[in-house]
Design a protein around this motif. Sequence first.
Motif, PDB file in Angstrom:
ATOM      1  N   SER A 298      12.182  38.598   5.815  1.00  0.00           N
ATOM      2  CA  SER A 298      12.250  37.336   5.075  1.00  0.00           C
ATOM      3  C   SER A 298      10.880  36.673   5.088  1.00  0.00           C
ATOM      4  O   SER A 298       9.999  37.014   5.889  1.00  0.00           O
ATOM      5  N   TRP A 299      10.722  35.678   4.210  1.00  0.00           N
ATOM      6  CA  TRP A 299       9.484  34.914   4.198  1.00  0.00           C
ATOM      7  C   TRP A 299       9.369  34.073   5.466  1.00  0.00           C
ATOM      8  O   TRP A 299       8.272  33.852   5.977  1.00  0.00           O
ATOM      9  N   PHE A 300      10.496  33.599   5.973  1.00  0.00           N
ATOM     10  CA  PHE A 300      10.474  32.853   7.239  1.00  0.00           C
ATOM     11  C   PHE A 300       9.899  33.711   8.354  1.00  0.00           C
ATOM     12  O   PHE A 300       9.049  33.260   9.138  1.00  0.00           O
ATOM     13  N   ALA A 301      10.352  34.955   8.459  1.00  0.00           N
ATOM     14  CA  ALA A 301       9.857  35.848   9.504  1.00  0.00           C
ATOM     15  C   ALA A 301       8.378  36.171   9.304  1.00  0.00           C
ATOM     16  O   ALA A 301       7.610  36.251  10.268  1.00  0.00           O
ATOM     17  N   ALA A 302       7.967  36.340   8.056  1.00  0.00           N
ATOM     18  CA  ALA A 302       6.576  36.690   7.774  1.00  0.00           C
ATOM     19  C   ALA A 302       5.628  35.540   8.060  1.00  0.00           C
ATOM     20  O   ALA A 302       4.434  35.759   8.327  1.00  0.00           O
ATOM     21  N   GLN A 303       6.137  34.300   8.031  1.00  0.00           N
ATOM     22  CA  GLN A 303       5.277  33.141   8.214  1.00  0.00           C
ATOM     23  C   GLN A 303       4.569  33.175   9.571  1.00  0.00           C
ATOM     24  O   GLN A 303       3.441  32.691   9.703  1.00  0.00           O
ATOM     25  N   GLU A 304       5.221  33.752  10.583  1.00  0.00           N
ATOM     26  CA  GLU A 304       4.589  33.872  11.904  1.00  0.00           C
ATOM     27  C   GLU A 304       3.271  34.636  11.832  1.00  0.00           C
ATOM     28  O   GLU A 304       2.354  34.383  12.606  1.00  0.00           O
ATOM     29  N   PHE A 305       3.206  35.601  10.913  1.00  0.00           N
ATOM     30  CA  PHE A 305       1.995  36.399  10.750  1.00  0.00           C
ATOM     31  C   PHE A 305       1.051  35.747   9.743  1.00  0.00           C
ATOM     32  O   PHE A 305      -0.158  35.679   9.963  1.00  0.00           O
ATOM     33  N   HIS A 306       1.614  35.270   8.647  1.00  0.00           N
ATOM     34  CA  HIS A 306       0.780  34.691   7.598  1.00  0.00           C
ATOM     35  C   HIS A 306       0.005  33.475   8.099  1.00  0.00           C
ATOM     36  O   HIS A 306      -1.116  33.224   7.638  1.00  0.00           O
ATOM     37  N   ARG A 307       0.575  32.713   9.038  1.00  0.00           N
ATOM     38  CA  ARG A 307      -0.130  31.520   9.518  1.00  0.00           C
ATOM     39  C   ARG A 307      -1.395  31.881  10.286  1.00  0.00           C
ATOM     40  O   ARG A 307      -2.264  31.033  10.513  1.00  0.00           O
ATOM     41  N   ASN A 308      -1.523  33.150  10.679  1.00  0.00           N
ATOM     42  CA  ASN A 308      -2.725  33.637  11.361  1.00  0.00           C
ATOM     43  C   ASN A 308      -3.536  34.583  10.472  1.00  0.00           C
ATOM     44  O   ASN A 308      -4.338  35.375  10.965  1.00  0.00           O
ATOM     45  N   ASP A 309      -3.279  34.502   9.151  1.00  0.00           N
ATOM     46  CA  ASP A 309      -3.984  35.337   8.171  1.00  0.00           C
ATOM     47  C   ASP A 309      -3.790  36.828   8.441  1.00  0.00           C
ATOM     48  O   ASP A 309      -4.698  37.644   8.213  1.00  0.00           O
TER      49      ASP A 309
ATOM     50  N   VAL B 206       7.195  41.688   3.050  1.00  0.00           N
ATOM     51  CA  VAL B 206       8.550  41.156   3.119  1.00  0.00           C
ATOM     52  C   VAL B 206       9.493  42.144   2.435  1.00  0.00           C
ATOM     53  O   VAL B 206       9.374  42.400   1.231  1.00  0.00           O
ATOM     54  N   VAL B 207      10.416  42.714   3.216  1.00  0.00           N
ATOM     55  CA  VAL B 207      11.411  43.653   2.701  1.00  0.00           C
ATOM     56  C   VAL B 207      12.788  43.140   3.111  1.00  0.00           C
ATOM     57  O   VAL B 207      13.228  43.366   4.251  1.00  0.00           O
ATOM     58  N   PRO B 208      13.484  42.432   2.230  1.00  0.00           N
ATOM     59  CA  PRO B 208      14.824  41.939   2.580  1.00  0.00           C
ATOM     60  C   PRO B 208      15.778  43.091   2.877  1.00  0.00           C
ATOM     61  O   PRO B 208      15.631  44.202   2.348  1.00  0.00           O
ATOM     62  N   LEU B 209      16.763  42.805   3.726  1.00  0.00           N
ATOM     63  CA  LEU B 209      17.795  43.793   4.020  1.00  0.00           C
ATOM     64  C   LEU B 209      18.793  43.842   2.856  1.00  0.00           C
ATOM     65  O   LEU B 209      18.599  43.199   1.829  1.00  0.00           O
ATOM     66  N   GLY B 210      19.842  44.619   3.003  1.00  0.00           N
ATOM     67  CA  GLY B 210      20.829  44.764   1.943  1.00  0.00           C
ATOM     68  C   GLY B 210      22.234  44.599   2.480  1.00  0.00           C
ATOM     69  O   GLY B 210      22.448  44.237   3.636  1.00  0.00           O
ATOM     70  N   VAL B 211      23.198  44.880   1.644  1.00  0.00           N
ATOM     71  CA  VAL B 211      24.599  44.809   2.038  1.00  0.00           C
ATOM     72  C   VAL B 211      25.364  45.874   1.257  1.00  0.00           C
ATOM     73  O   VAL B 211      25.035  46.167   0.100  1.00  0.00           O
ATOM     74  N   ASP B 212      26.338  46.472   1.886  1.00  0.00           N
ATOM     75  CA  ASP B 212      27.193  47.462   1.229  1.00  0.00           C
ATOM     76  C   ASP B 212      28.269  46.701   0.466  1.00  0.00           C
ATOM     77  O   ASP B 212      29.270  46.267   1.040  1.00  0.00           O
TER      78      ASP B 212
END
Length: 372
Positions: free
Chosen positions: A155-166, A171-177
Amino acid sequence: MHVLRVANFVSPTSGGIKTALRAWGELYQQAGHRASLIVPGPGPEISEEEQGLVYRVPARPVPGTGYSLMWSRVGMSRLMDAIAPDALEVSDRATTRWMGRWAARRGIGSVMISHENMTGILVRRTPIPERPSHWAADAINRLSAHDYDAIVCPSWFAAQEFHRNDLDADVVPLGVDLDVFTPVRDLRDGPPPGQDGPIRIAHCSRLSPEKNPALSVETVRELVRRGHDVELTVFGAGPMLDDMVARAQNLPVTFHSYITDRRELAVELGRADLAISPGPLETFGLAALELLACGIPVVCCDEGALHEVVGDGGVVVPSTPAAFADGVEELLGRRGARARARAAAERFSWPVSARRMLDVHERVAAELRGRG
């Protein structure tokens, strides 16, 4: 391509990570690749499954968590050498970070999937104050970015931890059956929930502190105080189960035994009128997505990644019992809520998710060839 996946935080009652590993492995193989997986035992044991060869190796239990962790670098290195993959995919940034260096020494690409929010875990599960927790999380994330060729977040929320440090993070969202998690009741509006019995509310998540499951019980307490006839069913297991049972005394709350069969779980979830997903640190929210796929609208918190998943399939509110009770009341009066929940889930697909993961592996492999 032979992709070796390694995950430490997987247990018999795991949810999202185990589901993602299984789905990706099956789809990698269907796309013509080989997939292997190493997870904690009991072991040693090797089984051939639709997701590929699965190696369950000896692991040491972590008291109070329900998890066992693989610590032996020597033993793991020997096993990984014997498997001889073309690419490495690791679902843990901390206890297995050394594996990125293992891959680099062998000239193969490595991808780390960040399934958790390190900052939030340090804040909520350790005595470290908030600001030092941010510093520690940033240090760990910089090390992960250095040791692996690519970072993937759901998610973008999860990626923000990395993006805030450049730091780069895909971002690869999961899926559902959508064939397994499918509505068991008509999606069209019928009699308002509660006309023929209690309003049925579902909670589905691991019962651990970072999921904040107590908020669901306190929301029921608030709804009862407001005069609503409600019934909460809790689906999940974890270290907070006893605390949850004690907290729910004298309230209309039922704790369902753990369900291993996905189709059985989908049927049980589908009986609910709506659901509560309080996890403030969710980096995706697969349980919420599966509820949406069953046509169950969801009340979720405005923290974490849940709002990215729930979208128009529910309501997003602050993490208080009063706000969640307001969200429940809003959904009870929303026309087309069940159909909107299902439509929200249909935005997510495991085949698309797996294809994007393979794209990352293929990009990393191409970059390595370019350097050579």
